[in-house]
Design a protein around this motif. Structure first.
Motif, PDB file in Angstrom:
ATOM      1  N   GLU A 180       0.618  -1.133   0.062  1.00 14.48           N
ATOM      2  CA  GLU A 180      -0.299  -0.414  -0.137  1.00 14.48           C
ATOM      3  C   GLU A 180       0.824   1.374  -0.067  1.00 14.48           C
ATOM      4  O   GLU A 180       2.216   1.346   1.079  1.00 14.48           O
ATOM      5  N   GLY A 181       0.292   1.991  -0.875  1.00 16.76           N
ATOM      6  CA  GLY A 181       1.363   3.088  -1.185  1.00 16.76           C
ATOM      7  C   GLY A 181       2.340   3.498  -2.043  1.00 16.76           C
ATOM      8  O   GLY A 181       2.885   4.495  -2.427  1.00 16.76           O
ATOM      9  N   GLU A 182       2.815   1.914  -2.519  1.00 17.78           N
ATOM     10  CA  GLU A 182       3.992   2.096  -3.646  1.00 17.78           C
ATOM     11  C   GLU A 182       3.488   3.085  -5.403  1.00 17.78           C
ATOM     12  O   GLU A 182       2.147   2.376  -5.455  1.00 17.78           O
ATOM     13  N   ARG A 183       3.928   2.950  -6.090  1.00 13.34           N
ATOM     14  CA  ARG A 183       3.699   3.232  -7.068  1.00 13.34           C
ATOM     15  C   ARG A 183       3.170   1.925  -8.739  1.00 13.34           C
ATOM     16  O   ARG A 183       4.250   0.926  -7.903  1.00 13.34           O
ATOM     17  N   VAL A 184       2.461   1.412  -9.102  1.00 15.09           N
ATOM     18  CA  VAL A 184       2.118   0.362  -9.526  1.00 15.09           C
ATOM     19  C   VAL A 184       3.396   1.262 -10.792  1.00 15.09           C
ATOM     20  O   VAL A 184       2.739   1.601 -11.710  1.00 15.09           O
ATOM     21  N   THR A 185       4.222  -0.040 -10.971  1.00 14.94           N
ATOM     22  CA  THR A 185       5.175   0.224 -11.948  1.00 14.94           C
ATOM     23  C   THR A 185       4.866  -1.172 -13.268  1.00 14.94           C
ATOM     24  O   THR A 185       4.386  -1.402 -13.840  1.00 14.94           O
ATOM     25  N   PRO A 186       5.691  -0.929 -14.485  1.00 14.88           N
ATOM     26  CA  PRO A 186       5.575  -2.197 -15.166  1.00 14.88           C
ATOM     27  C   PRO A 186       5.951  -3.669 -14.536  1.00 14.88           C
ATOM     28  O   PRO A 186       5.247  -3.968 -14.812  1.00 14.88           O
ATOM     29  N   ALA A 187       7.447  -3.574 -13.905  1.00 14.43           N
ATOM     30  CA  ALA A 187       7.083  -4.393 -13.136  1.00 14.43           C
ATOM     31  C   ALA A 187       5.677  -5.276 -12.345  1.00 14.43           C
ATOM     32  O   ALA A 187       6.375  -6.743 -12.360  1.00 14.43           O
ATOM     33  N   THR A 188       5.380  -4.349 -12.014  1.00 19.97           N
ATOM     34  CA  THR A 188       4.500  -4.441 -10.721  1.00 19.97           C
ATOM     35  C   THR A 188       3.679  -5.180 -11.703  1.00 19.97           C
ATOM     36  O   THR A 188       2.826  -6.533 -10.987  1.00 19.97           O
ATOM     37  N   VAL A 189       3.046  -4.440 -12.945  1.00 21.44           N
ATOM     38  CA  VAL A 189       1.830  -4.941 -13.460  1.00 21.44           C
ATOM     39  C   VAL A 189       2.358  -6.721 -13.702  1.00 21.44           C
ATOM     40  O   VAL A 189       1.925  -7.671 -14.259  1.00 21.44           O
ATOM     41  N   LEU A 190       3.873  -6.718 -14.793  1.00 27.23           N
ATOM     42  CA  LEU A 190       4.050  -8.076 -15.405  1.00 27.23           C
ATOM     43  C   LEU A 190       3.507  -9.213 -13.482  1.00 27.23           C
ATOM     44  O   LEU A 190       3.195 -10.390 -14.286  1.00 27.23           O
ATOM     45  N   ALA A 191       4.765  -8.442 -12.836  1.00 26.53           N
ATOM     46  CA  ALA A 191       4.254  -9.784 -11.735  1.00 26.53           C
ATOM     47  C   ALA A 191       2.972 -10.018 -11.323  1.00 26.53           C
ATOM     48  O   ALA A 191       2.683 -11.220 -11.349  1.00 26.53           O
ATOM     49  N   LEU A 192       1.848  -9.192 -11.473  1.00 24.39           N
ATOM     50  CA  LEU A 192       0.303  -9.448 -11.487  1.00 24.39           C
ATOM     51  C   LEU A 192       0.399 -10.627 -12.184  1.00 24.39           C
ATOM     52  O   LEU A 192      -0.982 -10.684 -12.119  1.00 24.39           O
ATOM     53  N   ASP A 193       0.779 -10.176 -13.454  1.00 25.30           N
ATOM     54  CA  ASP A 193       0.205 -10.890 -14.302  1.00 25.30           C
ATOM     55  C   ASP A 193      -0.011 -12.355 -14.547  1.00 25.30           C
ATOM     56  O   ASP A 193      -0.456 -13.164 -14.259  1.00 25.30           O
ATOM     57  N   ILE A 194       1.686 -12.648 -13.844  1.00 25.29           N
ATOM     58  CA  ILE A 194       2.342 -13.911 -14.422  1.00 25.29           C
ATOM     59  C   ILE A 194       1.261 -14.652 -13.269  1.00 25.29           C
ATOM     60  O   ILE A 194       1.515 -15.620 -12.438  1.00 25.29           O
ATOM     61  N   ALA A 195       1.119 -13.738 -11.795  1.00 23.59           N
ATOM     62  CA  ALA A 195       0.817 -13.698 -10.281  1.00 23.59           C
ATOM     63  C   ALA A 195      -0.814 -14.671 -10.726  1.00 23.59           C
ATOM     64  O   ALA A 195      -1.633 -15.049 -10.127  1.00 23.59           O
ATOM     65  N   ARG A 196      -1.498 -13.735 -12.025  1.00 21.60           N
ATOM     66  CA  ARG A 196      -2.845 -14.849 -11.987  1.00 21.60           C
ATOM     67  C   ARG A 196      -3.907 -13.492 -11.598  1.00 21.60           C
ATOM     68  O   ARG A 196      -5.260 -13.989 -11.622  1.00 21.60           O
ATOM     69  N   MET A 197      -3.517 -12.609 -11.253  1.00 22.55           N
ATOM     70  CA  MET A 197      -3.440 -11.349 -10.730  1.00 22.55           C
ATOM     71  C   MET A 197      -4.455 -10.060 -11.914  1.00 22.55           C
ATOM     72  O   MET A 197      -3.629  -9.728 -12.283  1.00 22.55           O
ATOM     73  N   ARG A 198      -5.946 -10.104 -11.684  1.00 27.24           N
ATOM     74  CA  ARG A 198      -6.466  -9.141 -12.812  1.00 27.24           C
ATOM     75  C   ARG A 198      -6.748  -7.859 -12.329  1.00 27.24           C
ATOM     76  O   ARG A 198      -7.338  -6.745 -13.044  1.00 27.24           O
TER      77      ARG A 198
END
Length: 351
Positions: free
Chosen positions: A138-156
């Motif tokens: 919480e409070g961190e910015r969503v970066t391209p690396a964040t999106v990559l990790a969420l996507d690979i972890a199957r979180m939409r």
């Protein structure tokens, strides 16, 4: 102490922040959340990868069957190894990947001419992300690396805080001004978005914009801030907009860092970043006014570029900005200054 007829920056900031809390998070598709501020801590729901994965293409083998194998004494196996591409899950029972040319058919058997160790050319389960590890806090910015990790972890989806803002443009400036474009772009880079409909969390106008309606008993006061004193002002909080910015860029930049940036931090659930370094030379400040000082990193120190004024040249060269309090006459060379990085001013609140 502040200049006569003006309220101090501290008083103005207290009025701006009064009753303001972090906005309620909204859930967005992960790709739409890029650049916004997380409103929740997201943990990996399971190990990533969930099972061993091939790092390269080749054949999947059982390392225990290949102990001592060599071109002169190949290991013989009955079943042909399964071909596999990089990124694919290993077949059950296998634990290593070898090049495809390591195996050859000899009659009814398969010769494998090299050994393999367990996990060779394999990414083991949980190597990329152990189950329960934080993908974003919480409070961190969503970066391209964040999106990559969420996507690979199957979180939409992910919950983000996205304050809405509205800028009232000067009369006859429907296309905006250089200053209004800077303000909009900077707010968007900090995770805010133009307001949709009537709801807004941040509302601003410029001094040459149409005057807001002022009901009887409401007040409008100037702020003891340089640059921008007398040009910018704070209207009664019941007005919309309540914060009136100087039309010239220097005063607008000063008011942004003195008042708007702390408000954005509050609304997005973040804190101002601070980087402390000593001054390379002394600075002089006017008593009675809070003054903006632009600083450039120089080795492990700060080199002052401008105090009480903001030129385009200094703004382009500056790495950090600090507000000199109104009771201060300045600071001597070597004095540590706690300044806010201009290009990355906000971050998570640390316990």
């Amino acid at each position: 102490m502040s200049a006569p007829g003006l309220i101090s920056v501290a008083e103005a900031l207290a009025l701006v922040l009064a009753g303001r809390e972090a906005v309620v998070p909204v859930r967005l598709p992960i790709r739409d959340a890029l650049g916004l501020v997380a409103g929740e801590t997201v943990l990996a729901p399971g190990p990533v990868p969930e099972r061993p994965v091939a790092q390269r293409g080749g054949i999947a083998v059982v390392s225990a069957e290949l102990i001592g194998a060599s071109p002169y004494a190949p290991a013989l196996v009955v079943e042909s190894p399964t071909p596999i591409a990089a990124g694919e899950l290993l077949p059950a029972g296998t634990d290593a990947i070898l090049p495809a040319d390591a195996a050859s058919q000899v009659g009814a058997l398969i010769e494998i001419s090299q050994p393999a160790y367990p996990g060779e050319n394999v990414t083991l389960a949980g190597t990329d992300l152990p189950a329960g590890s934080a993908i974003i806090r919480e409070g961190e910015r969503v970066t391209p690396a964040t999106v990559l990790a969420l996507d690979i972890a199957r979180m939409r989806e992910v919950a983000v805080r996205r304050p809405g803002f509205r800028v009232l443009l000067p009369a006859g400036k429907g296309g905006g001004t250089a200053e209004s474009h800077w303000l909009r772009t900077t707010l968007e880079m900090l995770g805010c978005a133009p307001s949709a409909g009537d709801r807004t969390d941040l509302s601003f106008a410029f001094t040459d914009a149409p005057e807001p309606d002022m009901a009887a008993g409401q007040i409008s006061v100037g702020i003891a801030l340089r640059p921008g004193a007398w040009a910018g002002r704070l209207d009664d909080a019941r007005c919309d907009p309540a914060l009136i910015l100087p039309a010239r860029f220097d005063g607008m930049v000063a008011m942004f860092h003195a008042l708007i940036l702390p408000l954005v931090a509050r609304l997005t659930g973040q804190a101002l970043r601070v980087e402390t370094r000593p001054l390379t030379r002394k600075i002089v400040s006017m008593v009675g006014f809070s003054e903006i000082a632009l600083l450039r990193r120089s080795g492990g120190s700060y080199e002052p570029l401008a105090v009480g004024q903001v030129t385009l040249a200094a703004l382009l060269a500056a790495d950090a900005i600090v507000l000199i309090p109104p009771e201060s006459e300045g600071a001597a060379a070597g004095t540590p200054l706690a300044a806010i990085p201009i290009h990355d001013p906000l971050g998570p609140i640390r316990a």
